[in-house]
Design a protein around this motif. Structure first.
Motif, PDB file in Angstrom:
ATOM      1  N   ASP A 128       0.801  -1.224   0.000  1.00 48.19           N
ATOM      2  CA  ASP A 128       0.000   0.000   0.000  1.00 48.19           C
ATOM      3  C   ASP A 128       0.834   1.275   0.000  1.00 48.19           C
ATOM      4  N   GLN A 129       1.951   1.262   0.690  1.00 43.39           N
ATOM      5  CA  GLN A 129       2.742   2.472   0.882  1.00 43.39           C
ATOM      6  C   GLN A 129       3.927   2.534  -0.070  1.00 43.39           C
ATOM      7  N   VAL A 130       4.187   3.717  -0.629  1.00 43.66           N
ATOM      8  CA  VAL A 130       5.405   3.963  -1.397  1.00 43.66           C
ATOM      9  C   VAL A 130       6.480   4.324  -0.381  1.00 43.66           C
ATOM     10  N   PRO A 131       7.579   3.554  -0.348  1.00 42.40           N
ATOM     11  CA  PRO A 131       8.619   3.842   0.651  1.00 42.40           C
ATOM     12  C   PRO A 131       9.358   5.130   0.330  1.00 42.40           C
ATOM     13  N   GLY A 132       9.884   5.755   1.360  1.00 41.68           N
ATOM     14  CA  GLY A 132      10.720   6.933   1.175  1.00 41.68           C
ATOM     15  C   GLY A 132      12.170   6.513   0.996  1.00 41.68           C
ATOM     16  N   ALA A 133      13.006   7.480   0.738  1.00 43.10           N
ATOM     17  CA  ALA A 133      14.449   7.216   0.632  1.00 43.10           C
ATOM     18  C   ALA A 133      14.978   6.802   1.997  1.00 43.10           C
ATOM     19  N   ALA A 134      16.083   6.068   2.000  1.00 43.86           N
ATOM     20  CA  ALA A 134      16.700   5.628   3.247  1.00 43.86           C
ATOM     21  C   ALA A 134      17.151   6.834   4.063  1.00 43.86           C
ATOM     22  N   GLY A 135      17.025   6.729   5.346  1.00 41.47           N
ATOM     23  CA  GLY A 135      17.439   7.810   6.230  1.00 41.47           C
ATOM     24  C   GLY A 135      18.937   7.806   6.476  1.00 41.47           C
ATOM     25  N   ALA A 136      19.408   8.844   7.096  1.00 44.61           N
ATOM     26  CA  ALA A 136      20.832   9.000   7.388  1.00 44.61           C
ATOM     27  C   ALA A 136      21.331   7.959   8.382  1.00 44.61           C
ATOM     28  N   ASP A 137      20.424   7.305   9.115  1.00 47.49           N
ATOM     29  CA  ASP A 137      20.813   6.296  10.091  1.00 47.49           C
ATOM     30  C   ASP A 137      21.068   4.921   9.472  1.00 47.49           C
ATOM     31  N   VAL A 138      20.822   4.773   8.157  1.00 47.83           N
ATOM     32  CA  VAL A 138      21.022   3.500   7.469  1.00 47.83           C
ATOM     33  C   VAL A 138      22.428   3.469   6.871  1.00 47.83           C
ATOM     34  N   ASP A 139      23.155   2.368   7.117  1.00 51.15           N
ATOM     35  CA  ASP A 139      24.503   2.212   6.557  1.00 51.15           C
ATOM     36  C   ASP A 139      24.454   2.260   5.042  1.00 51.15           C
ATOM     37  N   VAL A 140      25.479   2.832   4.427  1.00 56.26           N
ATOM     38  CA  VAL A 140      25.577   2.915   2.969  1.00 56.26           C
ATOM     39  C   VAL A 140      26.454   1.774   2.469  1.00 56.26           C
ATOM     40  N   LEU A 141      25.972   1.054   1.461  1.00 60.22           N
ATOM     41  CA  LEU A 141      26.754   0.022   0.790  1.00 60.22           C
ATOM     42  C   LEU A 141      27.309   0.672  -0.475  1.00 60.22           C
ATOM     43  N   GLN A 142      28.584   1.010  -0.450  1.00 61.04           N
ATOM     44  CA  GLN A 142      29.221   1.741  -1.549  1.00 61.04           C
ATOM     45  C   GLN A 142      29.204   0.911  -2.824  1.00 61.04           C
ATOM     46  N   TYR A 143      29.228   1.593  -3.973  1.00 56.74           N
ATOM     47  CA  TYR A 143      29.273   0.909  -5.257  1.00 56.74           C
ATOM     48  C   TYR A 143      30.441  -0.062  -5.303  1.00 56.74           C
ATOM     49  N   GLY A 144      30.187  -1.271  -5.774  1.00 55.52           N
ATOM     50  CA  GLY A 144      31.211  -2.295  -5.860  1.00 55.52           C
ATOM     51  C   GLY A 144      31.342  -3.135  -4.600  1.00 55.52           C
ATOM     52  N   SER A 145      30.642  -2.743  -3.537  1.00 53.03           N
ATOM     53  CA  SER A 145      30.706  -3.485  -2.275  1.00 53.03           C
ATOM     54  C   SER A 145      29.548  -4.464  -2.165  1.00 53.03           C
ATOM     55  N   SER A 146      29.775  -5.523  -1.396  1.00 53.66           N
ATOM     56  CA  SER A 146      28.764  -6.567  -1.207  1.00 53.66           C
ATOM     57  C   SER A 146      28.542  -6.827   0.273  1.00 53.66           C
ATOM     58  N   GLU A 147      27.360  -7.305   0.577  1.00 60.39           N
ATOM     59  CA  GLU A 147      27.026  -7.800   1.911  1.00 60.39           C
ATOM     60  C   GLU A 147      26.461  -9.195   1.731  1.00 60.39           C
ATOM     61  N   THR A 148      26.862 -10.128   2.593  1.00 62.55           N
ATOM     62  CA  THR A 148      26.375 -11.498   2.546  1.00 62.55           C
ATOM     63  C   THR A 148      25.905 -11.910   3.929  1.00 62.55           C
ATOM     64  N   VAL A 149      24.722 -12.504   3.988  1.00 66.96           N
ATOM     65  CA  VAL A 149      24.215 -13.127   5.202  1.00 66.96           C
ATOM     66  C   VAL A 149      23.679 -14.484   4.777  1.00 66.96           C
ATOM     67  N   GLY A 150      24.211 -15.531   5.365  1.00 73.31           N
ATOM     68  CA  GLY A 150      23.786 -16.877   4.988  1.00 73.31           C
ATOM     69  C   GLY A 150      24.066 -17.129   3.515  1.00 73.31           C
ATOM     70  N   ASP A 151      23.016 -17.522   2.784  1.00 73.06           N
ATOM     71  CA  ASP A 151      23.130 -17.874   1.365  1.00 73.06           C
ATOM     72  C   ASP A 151      22.821 -16.691   0.443  1.00 73.06           C
ATOM     73  N   TYR A 152      22.572 -15.505   1.000  1.00 69.69           N
ATOM     74  CA  TYR A 152      22.131 -14.360   0.201  1.00 69.69           C
ATOM     75  C   TYR A 152      23.190 -13.265   0.175  1.00 69.69           C
ATOM     76  N   THR A 153      23.397 -12.699  -1.007  1.00 70.70           N
ATOM     77  CA  THR A 153      24.387 -11.640  -1.194  1.00 70.70           C
ATOM     78  C   THR A 153      23.773 -10.500  -1.992  1.00 70.70           C
TER      79      THR A 153
END
Length: 182
Positions: A128-153
């Motif tokens: 139902d809701q259109v999300p807003g942009a991420a806030g300043a409190d959210v970590d930034v994943l820089q271009y070219g960087s990856s995050e992996t948790v379990g089997d997901y990247t």
């Protein structure tokens, strides 16, 4: 300019010169910030392959994998934000030009702004809701960087955010693109 400054006091001359220098610096900074970065996650023209190295040093483009937990991060522009867990990934996009998929009985204004990947595959749920942009409190994943948790990247790129499971199934989302992989 020297002739115009001749009748002014020394303090006023210094003030005017400092102001002129500040205006020039401000102008150059504005040009660099507003016009100097032509690669943003709003573009979707060059595919990138995610990297999933858990042995990379912390100062490389790939971040270390975590086997448990949850990570929340955003693209450098803040337009895309993702929640990554061992159970899957959910990404939201604040601004998109991609038409929402047709979902029977769904009239939610936010449909097409959320995409998920889990053991059942990729889904674009009715929202139902259109999300807003991420806030300043959210970590930034820089271009070219990856995050992996379990089997997901998830990998951040100038062409959007790409998230896949260990088998390569996943998605890439950007302002002008939503692609199911492979």
């Amino acid at each position: 300019m020297a002739g115009a400054l001749a009748g002014l006091s020394r303090g006023l001359k210094i003030f005017l010169v400092v102001d002129l220098v500040l205006v020039v610096v401000l102008g150059v900074t504005a040009i660099l910030v507003l016009g100097g970065n032509s690669s943003t996650d709003d573009q979707a023209d060059t595919p990138q392959t995610p990297t999933t190295s858990s042995s990379a040093p912390a100062d490389t483009a790939t971040t270390a994998a975590t086997s448990e937990g949850e990570r929340r991060f955003a693209s450098p522009t803040g337009n895309i934000a993702c929640d990554l867990t061992g159970e899957g990934v959910t990404c939201t996009i604040a601004n998109t030009s991609v038409e929402a998929p047709a979902i029977d009985g769904c009239t939610g204004a936010g449909t097409g702004h959320v995409i998920t990947l889990n053991a059942d595959g990729v889904d674009t749920p009715c929202t139902d809701q259109v999300p807003g942009a991420a806030g300043a409190d959210v970590d930034v994943l820089q271009y070219g960087s990856s995050e992996t948790v379990g089997d997901y990247t998830c990998t951040s790129g100038s062409n959007g955010m790409t998230c896949v499971d260990g088998g390569g199934v996943g998605f890439r989302i950007a302002t002008a693109e939503r692609v199911v992989l492979p």
